[in-house]
Design an enzyme around this catalytic site. Structure first.
Site, short mmCIF file in Angstrom:
data_model
loop_
_atom_site.label_atom_id
_atom_site.label_comp_id
_atom_site.label_asym_id
_atom_site.label_seq_id
_atom_site.Cartn_x
_atom_site.Cartn_y
_atom_site.Cartn_z
N CYS A 1 0.80 -1.22 0.00
CA CYS A 1 0.00 0.00 0.00
C CYS A 1 0.83 1.27 0.00
CB CYS A 1 -1.01 0.00 1.15
SG CYS A 1 -0.29 0.23 2.80
N ASP A 2 2.06 1.22 0.53
CA ASP A 2 2.95 2.40 0.53
C ASP A 2 3.10 2.95 -0.89
OD1 ASP A 2 3.45 0.36 2.44
OD2 ASP A 2 5.42 1.13 2.94
N ALA A 3 3.07 2.02 -1.85
CA ALA A 3 3.29 2.41 -3.25
C ALA A 3 2.31 3.50 -3.69
CB ALA A 3 3.16 1.19 -4.16
N PHE B 1 1.52 6.09 -2.25
CA PHE B 1 2.10 7.42 -1.99
C PHE B 1 3.27 7.69 -2.94
CE2 PHE B 1 5.09 10.37 -0.06
CZ PHE B 1 4.30 11.32 0.57
#
Lengths: 375, 375, 375
Positions: A160-162, A164
């Site tokens: 999920c960081d991707a 950003f």
């Protein structure tokens, strides 16, 4: 005279004691103090360069997103000087792994500089373009899902960081170069991640497939039996949404999807805010590491304040946001260091008063940049 | 005990209040305090890198002239460490536009290092030589006056700032390499600029042809109807003259021209000094922006103090120079930042307590370097 | 309230007065204070880059050995961030003279990073390997003794400082890459230097052949008629021995030689410690420059504390080591600068409260890194 001095001294000494984390009361926001805290955070971070792999990596990328947004709000040239300095010495390069969303996060700052510093032959966006084209249009084993990872890397942005790291860059690049195709590609890949990792019930994102329960024989659980929702992981998505919406055309056909997702996450994040204002690193199991964590909290604070400032959520939430800011501020050391930042990781782990990372400072600056715009 | 502490504290607190600009009384100069202010300025500036286009551009060039002169006076290795550090990372390069005087200003620091740091195979003056030879001997459309500029770029150094950027470098290079031809070339081009921009009546330089009234159908005027003489623009020329004279052979045939020009400018600058010690950014229309401006004032202070120290102007002007230094000092923040510096520009514009630039710090260091030599 | 404030203030003010060198009493060691002093030293040094020839030279090499050992003891990421930052910008290069031990000192930090920062494709030890192989196995006129030096450069490591610069790197590289041949080569060249420069009577090293009396028609003498034994020169050897022994296999055949040499030097150094805790720059003629010198003293303190912590010398010497630490600490300025460091040199010369060098900071960090491990 002596009395005045003693009073001043008392203020100084009390201020010096604020390094420890404290329950913040919901006071008014003193905007000059906010600006001063932000500049001190910037100065400390510039004096303490840190990275995982290189000064172009995602840690710097996230930090300089914060610096760019701080400049956008304040126009303080201190921020622009820092932005240009890193860009110059980084020679406007992304980091090297063209399939990896992390490695283009730094380009947000390059595009920002190009939009705000009108000097001929200064900014070089070629490496960014080269990265984005390879990232979107070239096949690789991440997209194909044939890499060797044990936990379901079947899509381009499998963590999920991707959301950003790459989407705000694609969105801003599309706007800056007037090429909507980059926005369309962003949406395509965004939906893949959303479909894999978004939990509709909790209105939060799993960090990656290890933490998705559905269809998972052996999903990771918190000690209290709940699902693992990482504060910073959701902070990446939530603040990324604010960044995206801020520069997305108002008539873009898929804009309602992003606005709706933003509102759902805002609802969940607000509901989960602890009494003292700062989110714990594990959102559903706050008791695991029962202290505020600054990187996730900074991202949440930024996103919430942005939503208030842009009419996506009700102004009544201003109290929650102010409380969060005061608590973030209490995590800043006197010398400017932003503490209580969970180290590089992929799931909830504890922080401490001394733990810091450039992206934590970035989250702090992001939060401040929207706090300054509150009524 | 308590009394001593309170006295000490009072000193500390009063010192802490000096960030606002104040009318400076003409006190004696405490040389240890001057040194300490200078080192704080250096440390702050090194911690806040800034440039227009690159760390080799004229902004850094002017700054490191100040650092070099501070080292020449004090021999404090802090300055030499900073000089060598920038030179190493800049790989002894000039900036790239070989026709542009700005882009060789940084070479003053390189030559200075070579003259003062006797290490084999360390300094590389080849890029400087290459620049200077191209600058002087190759044709280009600036020299030919065929570029597209609307305001009379008919000579190589068509703006007065250029007289700080290139001539001191040519003069010092001629001395360092024992090649008088570079000095002769300097004089040739210097005269072109002098003939175009020097106002004999006011004994000041117009910044460029836009501000020259003679033969100009639509010259720029100040609100009060007077000619526009920019403080920093004249500071470039005036301090540049001090730098040139300092290293020019005493028997050079054209030296009397430079000495005479220096004396004329000194007379004008002294006459125009405001009561509080600091020059306004518009010399003949001080009421436009009625606050001291530090970059121009720093250059004037340096040049005047140099003239006293070298017998070109009367010692009675020491009072004016000391007053200027105290007022400059009052513009320095507690953390070392030199404020009240007009941003990059080409004519009078306002500054503020917070506005800073590396070349402003350079002007401050230049001033201090000669203040330290006053009797 | 007022009383508390005044007490606090008194502490602050007294602390602020400690920049001058003072006789240190042998108090207990407050380990939090030691850590804080070390971090302040690091921060100051990182903000004041300095080198002789390049950021890869021996001055940086010695400094980053101190940073590496400080990280090894404390695990504070501030140290690792600084280590990685310099390595990245230095591109993992040694300095350029492959025959010169100085130019590989920086590789100690590179190997340390590789052993402690497990990231793929990050550390590049190829330049180190290339240097070491050329250094050990290629002929040059230093090894052949045919260079033009007037004072007996007949061996590879002809000056005692070299025993800090190359041997700990060779020793650690041998361990890290599991190639004992590098350790064997180290020993071969170490013995050459030992045989030329070690004074068995004084149990100290001459800096180079100029200072060896035996077979020297015109040896350099101190004003008091004694032999010249340079404190820092012996500090290089003595602290180098601690570094070597720390990573040398316990069953290495020549280990007893190094342990014995360590013990002999420790005996001499302890005997020569002045009353106030800090060694003078001339060990046998302390009256020449009768003040403590921090680079040599820092190295001695490190080596002695390491010996206590590792059972090579008696714990009763803890008092001497603590005294040395307190005296070193008193040489640190409030802003973190480590003063009283003799400048770059090759024999005893004076220092001052303000004199500093990165390797002096390195010596301070080395000392602190073992002080923290004392019982």
């Amino acid at each position: 005279m002596n009395k005045t001095i003693l009073t001043l001294l008392a203020v100084v000494l009390l201020f010096n004691c604020s390094t420890a984390q404290k329950v913040a009361e919901v006071q008014a926001i003193n905007k000059e103090e906010v600006k001063s805290s932000m500049i001190k955070a910037l100065e400390w971070q510039e004096a303490h360069p840190i990275f995982a792999l290189a000064p172009t990596d995602w840690t710097a990328g996230a930090y300089y997103v914060g610096v760019a947004r701080a400049h956008k709000t304040t126009k303080d040239m201190m921020y622009m000087a820092a932005l240009k300095n890193q860009a110059y010495w980084n020679n406007w390069q992304t980091y090297t792994r063209l399939h990896h969303a992390d490695d283009v996060a730094i380009s947000y700052s390059y595009i920002y500089i190009d939009r705000n510093e009108k000097r001929k032959n200064f900014v070089d966006l070629e490496p960014t373009k080269k990265f984005l084209d390879a990232h979107l249009y070239e096949d690789d084993n991440w997209k194909a899902g044939t890499d060797k990872s044990e936990y379901g890397r079947t899509i381009l942005w499998w963590w999920c960081d991707a959301l950003f790291m790459a989407p705000p860059v694609l969105n801003l690049y599309a706007k800056h170069t007037k090429q909507p195709k980059y926005l369309d590609e962003m949406h395509k890949f965004y939906m893949q991640t959303y479909n894999q990792l978004y939990d509709e019930e909790e209105q939060l994102f799993a960090r990656d497939m290890r933490f998705v329960w559905e269809g998972n024989d052996n999903p990771t659980k918190e000690p209290n039996g709940k699902k693992v929702f990482w504060s910073r992981g959701n902070g990446w998505v939530f603040s990324g949404l604010a960044l995206i919406l801020d520069d997305m055309p108002t008539d873009y056909e898929h804009r309602p999807f992003y606005e709706n997702l933003y509102k759902e996450m805002a609802e969940a994040i607000l509901k989960l805010q602890p009494e003292d204002g700062l989110w714990r690193t594990s959102l559903l199991c706050p008791e695991s590491y029962d202290h505020g964590e600054v990187s996730g909290s900074g991202f949440h604070t930024f996103a919430l304040a942005w939503g208030i400032n842009n009419g996506l959520i009700d102004k009544k939430h201003t109290t929650a946001v102010k409380k969060a800011w005061h608590a973030l501020k209490a995590c800043q050391h006197d010398d400017g260091r932003v503490g209580w930042v969970q180290n590089i990781g992929a799931f909830p782990e504890p922080a401490s008063a001394d733990s810091w990372q450039n992206f934590g400072t970035g989250a702090f600056l992001l939060a401040g940049s929207e706090i300054l715009k509150l009524d």
